[in-house]
Design a protein around this motif. Structure first.
Motif, PDB file in Angstrom:
ATOM      1  N   ARG A 194      -1.624  -9.052   4.553  1.00 15.59           N
ATOM      2  CA  ARG A 194      -1.452  -7.782   3.847  1.00 15.59           C
ATOM      3  C   ARG A 194      -0.490  -6.841   4.582  1.00 15.59           C
ATOM      4  NH1 ARG A 194      -7.739  -7.151   1.758  1.00 15.59           N
ATOM      5  NH2 ARG A 194      -7.546  -8.806   0.191  1.00 15.59           N
ATOM      6  N   ARG A 195      -0.292  -7.071   5.858  1.00 16.20           N
ATOM      7  CA  ARG A 195       0.736  -6.323   6.581  1.00 16.20           C
ATOM      8  C   ARG A 195       2.118  -6.874   6.242  1.00 16.20           C
ATOM      9  NH1 ARG A 195      -1.042  -5.560  12.808  1.00 16.20           N
ATOM     10  NH2 ARG A 195       0.936  -4.432  12.805  1.00 16.20           N
ATOM     11  N   LYS A 196       2.194  -8.178   6.008  1.00 17.35           N
ATOM     12  CA  LYS A 196       3.474  -8.802   5.681  1.00 17.35           C
ATOM     13  C   LYS A 196       3.889  -8.533   4.239  1.00 17.35           C
ATOM     14  CE  LYS A 196       4.183 -11.188   9.557  1.00 17.35           C
ATOM     15  NZ  LYS A 196       5.375 -11.020  10.413  1.00 17.35           N
ATOM     16  N   ALA A 197       2.894  -8.486   3.331  1.00 13.78           N
ATOM     17  CA  ALA A 197       3.186  -8.326   1.901  1.00 13.78           C
ATOM     18  C   ALA A 197       2.410  -7.130   1.363  1.00 13.78           C
ATOM     19  CB  ALA A 197       2.805  -9.604   1.136  1.00 13.78           C
ATOM     20  N   GLY A 198       3.095  -6.002   1.221  1.00 14.39           N
ATOM     21  CA  GLY A 198       2.469  -4.791   0.677  1.00 14.39           C
ATOM     22  C   GLY A 198       2.473  -4.803  -0.839  1.00 14.39           C
ATOM     23  N   MET A 199       1.506  -4.111  -1.414  1.00 17.60           N
ATOM     24  CA  MET A 199       1.327  -4.122  -2.872  1.00 17.60           C
ATOM     25  C   MET A 199       1.428  -2.711  -3.433  1.00 17.60           C
ATOM     26  SD  MET A 199       0.121  -6.733  -4.991  1.00 17.60           S
ATOM     27  CE  MET A 199      -0.467  -6.874  -6.668  1.00 17.60           C
ATOM     28  N   VAL A 200       2.218  -2.552  -4.489  1.00 17.58           N
ATOM     29  CA  VAL A 200       2.308  -1.281  -5.204  1.00 17.58           C
ATOM     30  C   VAL A 200       1.825  -1.530  -6.633  1.00 17.58           C
ATOM     31  CG1 VAL A 200       3.821   0.560  -6.028  1.00 17.58           C
ATOM     32  CG2 VAL A 200       4.242  -0.490  -3.800  1.00 17.58           C
ATOM     33  N   PHE A 201       0.801  -0.768  -7.047  1.00 21.32           N
ATOM     34  CA  PHE A 201       0.172  -1.004  -8.340  1.00 21.32           C
ATOM     35  C   PHE A 201       0.775  -0.136  -9.446  1.00 21.32           C
ATOM     36  CE2 PHE A 201      -2.901  -2.247  -5.106  1.00 21.32           C
ATOM     37  CZ  PHE A 201      -3.266  -3.507  -5.542  1.00 21.32           C
ATOM     38  N   GLN A 202       0.293  -0.387 -10.657  1.00 21.83           N
ATOM     39  CA  GLN A 202       0.814   0.278 -11.850  1.00 21.83           C
ATOM     40  C   GLN A 202       0.601   1.784 -11.825  1.00 21.83           C
ATOM     41  OE1 GLN A 202      -0.775   0.039 -16.311  1.00 21.83           O
ATOM     42  NE2 GLN A 202       0.112  -1.888 -15.655  1.00 21.83           N
ATOM     43  N   ASN A 203      -0.592   2.207 -11.416  1.00 19.82           N
ATOM     44  CA  ASN A 203      -0.933   3.630 -11.432  1.00 19.82           C
ATOM     45  C   ASN A 203      -0.935   4.180 -10.010  1.00 19.82           C
ATOM     46  OD1 ASN A 203      -1.975   6.182 -11.752  1.00 19.82           O
ATOM     47  ND2 ASN A 203      -3.697   5.568 -13.048  1.00 19.82           N
ATOM     48  N   PRO A 204       0.058   5.022  -9.660  1.00 20.25           N
ATOM     49  CA  PRO A 204       0.109   5.532  -8.278  1.00 20.25           C
ATOM     50  C   PRO A 204      -1.106   6.355  -7.894  1.00 20.25           C
ATOM     51  CG  PRO A 204       1.654   6.729  -9.698  1.00 20.25           C
ATOM     52  CD  PRO A 204       1.145   5.554 -10.483  1.00 20.25           C
ATOM     53  N   ASP A 205      -1.796   6.959  -8.865  1.00 25.67           N
ATOM     54  CA  ASP A 205      -2.983   7.758  -8.557  1.00 25.67           C
ATOM     55  C   ASP A 205      -4.090   6.906  -7.945  1.00 25.67           C
ATOM     56  OD1 ASP A 205      -1.942  10.207  -9.388  1.00 25.67           O
ATOM     57  OD2 ASP A 205      -2.483   9.837 -11.469  1.00 25.67           O
ATOM     58  N   ASN A 206      -4.073   5.598  -8.225  1.00 27.87           N
ATOM     59  CA  ASN A 206      -5.081   4.700  -7.652  1.00 27.87           C
ATOM     60  C   ASN A 206      -4.768   4.355  -6.200  1.00 27.87           C
ATOM     61  OD1 ASN A 206      -6.351   4.651 -10.104  1.00 27.87           O
ATOM     62  ND2 ASN A 206      -5.458   2.708 -10.756  1.00 27.87           N
ATOM     63  N   GLN A 207      -3.563   4.703  -5.736  1.00 28.55           N
ATOM     64  CA  GLN A 207      -3.116   4.296  -4.410  1.00 28.55           C
ATOM     65  C   GLN A 207      -2.940   5.486  -3.471  1.00 28.55           C
ATOM     66  OE1 GLN A 207      -0.216   1.339  -5.123  1.00 28.55           O
ATOM     67  NE2 GLN A 207      -0.060   0.687  -3.015  1.00 28.55           N
ATOM     68  N   ILE A 208      -2.826   6.687  -4.044  1.00 30.16           N
ATOM     69  CA  ILE A 208      -2.600   7.882  -3.229  1.00 30.16           C
ATOM     70  C   ILE A 208      -3.946   8.545  -2.941  1.00 30.16           C
ATOM     71  CG2 ILE A 208      -1.598  10.207  -3.240  1.00 30.16           C
ATOM     72  CD1 ILE A 208       0.743   9.066  -4.822  1.00 30.16           C
ATOM     73  N   ILE A 209      -4.242   8.752  -1.647  1.00 27.59           N
ATOM     74  CA  ILE A 209      -5.547   9.307  -1.285  1.00 27.59           C
ATOM     75  C   ILE A 209      -5.433  10.584  -0.459  1.00 27.59           C
ATOM     76  CG2 ILE A 209      -6.712   7.070  -1.376  1.00 27.59           C
ATOM     77  CD1 ILE A 209      -6.489   6.979   1.662  1.00 27.59           C
ATOM     78  N   GLY A 210      -4.250  10.900   0.066  1.00 23.57           N
ATOM     79  CA  GLY A 210      -4.081  12.073   0.917  1.00 23.57           C
ATOM     80  C   GLY A 210      -3.881  13.353   0.119  1.00 23.57           C
ATOM     81  N   ASN A 211      -4.208  14.474   0.728  1.00 22.22           N
ATOM     82  CA  ASN A 211      -4.001  15.772   0.085  1.00 22.22           C
ATOM     83  C   ASN A 211      -2.575  16.286   0.268  1.00 22.22           C
ATOM     84  OD1 ASN A 211      -6.705  16.057  -0.824  1.00 22.22           O
ATOM     85  ND2 ASN A 211      -7.333  16.673   1.238  1.00 22.22           N
ATOM     86  N   VAL A 212      -1.870  15.709   1.237  1.00 19.97           N
ATOM     87  CA  VAL A 212      -0.482  16.063   1.518  1.00 19.97           C
ATOM     88  C   VAL A 212       0.314  14.765   1.586  1.00 19.97           C
ATOM     89  CG1 VAL A 212       1.100  17.169   3.162  1.00 19.97           C
ATOM     90  CG2 VAL A 212      -1.188  18.124   2.791  1.00 19.97           C
ATOM     91  N   VAL A 213       1.548  14.785   1.120  1.00 19.10           N
ATOM     92  CA  VAL A 213       2.364  13.569   1.030  1.00 19.10           C
ATOM     93  C   VAL A 213       2.453  12.845   2.371  1.00 19.10           C
ATOM     94  CG1 VAL A 213       4.731  12.746   0.732  1.00 19.10           C
ATOM     95  CG2 VAL A 213       3.704  14.246  -0.994  1.00 19.10           C
ATOM     96  N   GLU A 214       2.785  13.562   3.448  1.00 16.43           N
ATOM     97  CA  GLU A 214       2.984  12.891   4.735  1.00 16.43           C
ATOM     98  C   GLU A 214       1.685  12.268   5.255  1.00 16.43           C
ATOM     99  OE1 GLU A 214       4.472  15.548   7.701  1.00 16.43           O
ATOM    100  OE2 GLU A 214       2.542  16.588   7.947  1.00 16.43           O
ATOM    101  N   GLU A 215       0.547  12.904   4.956  1.00 15.14           N
ATOM    102  CA  GLU A 215      -0.742  12.341   5.386  1.00 15.14           C
ATOM    103  C   GLU A 215      -1.026  11.038   4.643  1.00 15.14           C
ATOM    104  OE1 GLU A 215      -3.679  15.291   4.725  1.00 15.14           O
ATOM    105  OE2 GLU A 215      -2.980  16.623   6.328  1.00 15.14           O
TER     106      GLU A 215
END
Length: 293
Positions: A87-108
Motif C-alpha cells: 500500500r506504500r508502493k501503490a496508493g489509491m484515490v477513490f471516486q468520492n474525495p470526501d471519503n478520503q479526506i479526514i483533516g480539518n486543514v488541507v496540510e494536516e
C-alpha cells in the motif's frame, strides 16, 4: 515483470446466508493476465460490472485473489506480511474525495498518511510541501477542505497519496462526481505527476476523453481483458468498442461518421486539431483558393 502484474487472476464475490452457506457466486474477474510497465500511464475502460474497479482493489491489496496472483513491485498481494509495504508502493484515490479526506486543514490531511506510517516529523512537512506543490494546491494549504471545490478536494486526496511516496497511483473513477472543469483539473494533475515525477498511473474511468493521452488503454468486459493497445489503436475500432457498450470521444465519433460517408480521413482521430488537419486538404480540394489557413 512490470510494477503491476496479474497472472490468471480470478475473483468471485460470494454471498452467504445467515448460516454462512454459499447462496450465490458472482465472478467479477475471470482469468485476467496483465503486465503494467513502471512509469507508464494506463487507462482501464469498461462498462459497469466489467471488473475494472475490482481489479483496482487488487492492486492496493483491498481484495486478494480467489485464484491466481497479483504482484506489486514483485510482492504477492496475498502475502499478509507485505500488505502495508504494497500500500506504500501503490496508493489509491477513490471516486468520492470526501471519503478520503479526514483533516480539518488541507496540510494536516496531506500529512496524515506519512505520519501514520511513521515518517519523522521534519520529513512529513517536507513531503507535504512537495506534494501540495506537485498538485498545484500550495495556496490552499491552510484552508478547510470543506471550502474547496470537488476538483480541488480530489487534488488534495491525490496529494495525500503522493506524500506517502508511492511508485504507482491507482485512480478509481476519480472524476465521476466532478463537473467538466473539475475533471480537466484532476486529469491534468495526474498527467503531470506521470510525466514529471515518473509515477506509474492506472486510471479507471468511463470518460473516453480522459484516456486519449494515456500510453496504453485496456478494455475489460465481464471480467476479461478484451482489448489492449494505444489510444489510437483502441479508438480505431469504434464498432468493437460499441459492442462492449462503450462510447468513443466525440471527435472520434464524428471522424468515424465522416469516413463512413466517404471522406478520406484516417482511423483513430483523437483531437479536434487532428481532425481539422485531416479535413483542410479535403476542403481545399473541393473549394480551391477559398480556404484560409
Amino acid at each position: 515483470m512490470g510494477i503491476i502484474k496479474a497472472s490468471r487472476l480470478i475473483y468471485d464475490y460470494i454471498r452467504r446466508d445467515e448460516e454462512e452457506n454459499i447462496e450465490e457466486v458472482d465472478r467479477a474477474i475471470d482469468n485476467l493476465d496483465v503486465d503494467i510497465a513502471k512509469g507508464s500511464f494506463v487507462a482501464v475502460l469498461g462498462h459497469n460490472g466489467s471488473g475494472k474497479s475490482t481489479f483496482a482493489k487488487h492492486i492496493n491489496g483491498i481484495l486478494t485473489p480467489t485464484e491466481g496472483t497479483v504482484w506489486v513491485s514483485g510482492m504477492d498481494t496475498s502475502d499478509e506480511t507485505a500488505v502495508w509495504e504494497i500500500r506504500r508502493k501503490a496508493g489509491m484515490v477513490f471516486q468520492n474525495p470526501d471519503n478520503q479526506i479526514i483533516g480539518n486543514v488541507v496540510e494536516e490531511d496531506v500529512g496524515f498518511g506519512p505520519e501514520n506510517i511513521g515518517v519523522p516529523t521534519e520529513d512529513i512537512w517536507r513531503r507535504v510541501d512537495e506534494s501540495l506543490e506537485a498538485v498545484g494546491m500550495t495556496a490552499y494549504r491552510y484552508k478547510s477542505p470543506n471550502k474547496l471545490s470537488g476538483g480541488q478536494k480530489q487534488r488534495v486526496a491525490i496529494a495525500g497519496v503522493m506524500a506517502m511516496r508511492p511508485e504507482c497511483i491507482v485512480l478509481d473513477e476519480p472524476t465521476a462526481m466532478l463537473d467538466p472543469n473539475g475533471r480537466k483539473e484532476v486529469i491534468r494533475t495526474v498527467r503531470e505527476l506521470n510525466q514529471k515525477e515518473g509515477i506509474t498511473v492506472i486510471l479507471i474511468t468511463h470518460y473516453m476523453e480522459e484516456v486519449i493521452h494515456a500510453d496504453r488503454v485496456i478494455v475489460m468486459d465481464d471480467g476479461k481483458l478484451v482489448m489492449d493497445g494505444t489510444p489510437r489503436e483502441i479508438f480505431s475500432r469504434v464498432d468493437e468498442l460499441k459492442g462492449y457498450r462503450l462510447d468513443v470521444p466525440q471527435v472520434t465519433e464524428l471522424a468515424y461518421e465522416l469516413k463512413k460517408a466517404g471522406v478520406k480521413i484516417p482511423d483513430g482521430i483523437l483531437s479536434q486539431e487532428e481532425l481539422m488537419d485531416c479535413l483542410l486538404p479535403v476542403f481545399e480540394e473541393r473549394f480551391p483558393g477559398q480556404i484560409r489557413r
